[in-house]
Design an enzyme around this catalytic site. Sequence first.
Site: not given
Ligand code: TYM
Length: 333
Positions: A200, A115, A197
């Site tokens: 979004k 990032k 990957k």
């Molecule tokens: P975020 O918002 O980027 O994504 C949410 C969840 O989706 C999963 N994910 C994917 N899984 C498979 N293939 C992909 N291409 C893909 N893109 C995203 C992510 O692994 C995630 O599980 N930091 C986290 C949010 C967060 C969080 C937490 C998660 C904040 N606090 C505490 C677990 C526990 C994040 O940015 O997810």
Amino acid sequence: MFNDQKVSFSGVQPSGNLTIGNYLGALRNFSTYSEAYKTFYCVVDGHAITVRQVPADLRRRTYETLALYMACGLDPNKNTLYVQSHVHEHAELSWILNCFTMFGELSRMTQFKDKSAKHADNINAGLFTYPVLMAADILLYQTDVVPVGIDQKQHVELARDIATRFNAVFPDTFTIPEPVVAKSGMKIMSLADPTKKMSKSDENVNAVVYILDDRDTIIRKFKRAVTDSDTCVRYAEGKDGINNLMSIYSCFTGKTNEEIEREFEGKGYGDFKAAVGEVCADALAPVQEKFNAFLSDKAQLEAQMKKGAEEASYYARRTLSKVQKKIGFVQVK
Ligand code: TYM
């Protein structure tokens, strides 16, 4: 663990339109825990602002993410669904945990490196300490399992390290959480560049299938997916595009790679891509229908947010006050 009940916690950032990566890697797995566990699923708006957001978009996506949680089968009467900024204990515990996290550990986080390369003009301190807020999210609820995609595993492992370090100084404070990464769907790749990957925040909308894309768009995007010059549908090293489509097809149908190879024997990539589009659109149609119904009732969503925040606060307060007492903060009632 809270009162002998195991806890599942996870979060999704309202930082963009959610993708089938978010759905297959995380969202659709959350409800697995709804019956046997105490479950907390959070819309992490605090994490979203580590990258610049347009306030109106952030606000709209916060509602949308909650509506999607519900559309993915999370009943707000069985799961605590809430918005991170509504429970101030997250920010407070995060500060304390910052003092138990090493600069070197945060420097090694791959997401921070990615990032900061992508947002070179805004490498703010929040981007750097992002995993500490995530550790606070998880540890506040004495979490046992954290269902996430593979890209978040390193952050959950850091939360384990922070909890272990804290417990070594102040025993029996935190439950040590375990990341749970689904075997299929843990890393859905971009349709335009299958070595990357699916994200979004990708600027190329054709690289990404959004959960809310309409049927024709989904089918068109899969038809255009980048593959290779081979013609035979088989899982093999170096065939990143086909491997990705096979894992998406497998996630939606439950079929193994061998079954998929047999099904498409003698057929070309065109037939296969069309089939992936069809199963994806079929699976998402009921989610979209429920999403639209939930989103149309904003007052009801706000009532759910309020209820969720009240439930979450009860547990968050218990952990935070235990931590504050242990570290020597004066408590006046
Ligand atoms: P975020 O918002 O980027 O994504 C949410 C969840 O989706 C999963 N994910 C994917 N899984 C498979 N293939 C992909 N291409 C893909 N893109 C995203 C992510 O692994 C995630 O599980 N930091 C986290 C949010 C967060 C969080 C937490 C998660 C904040 N606090 C505490 C677990 C526990 C994040 O940015 O997810």
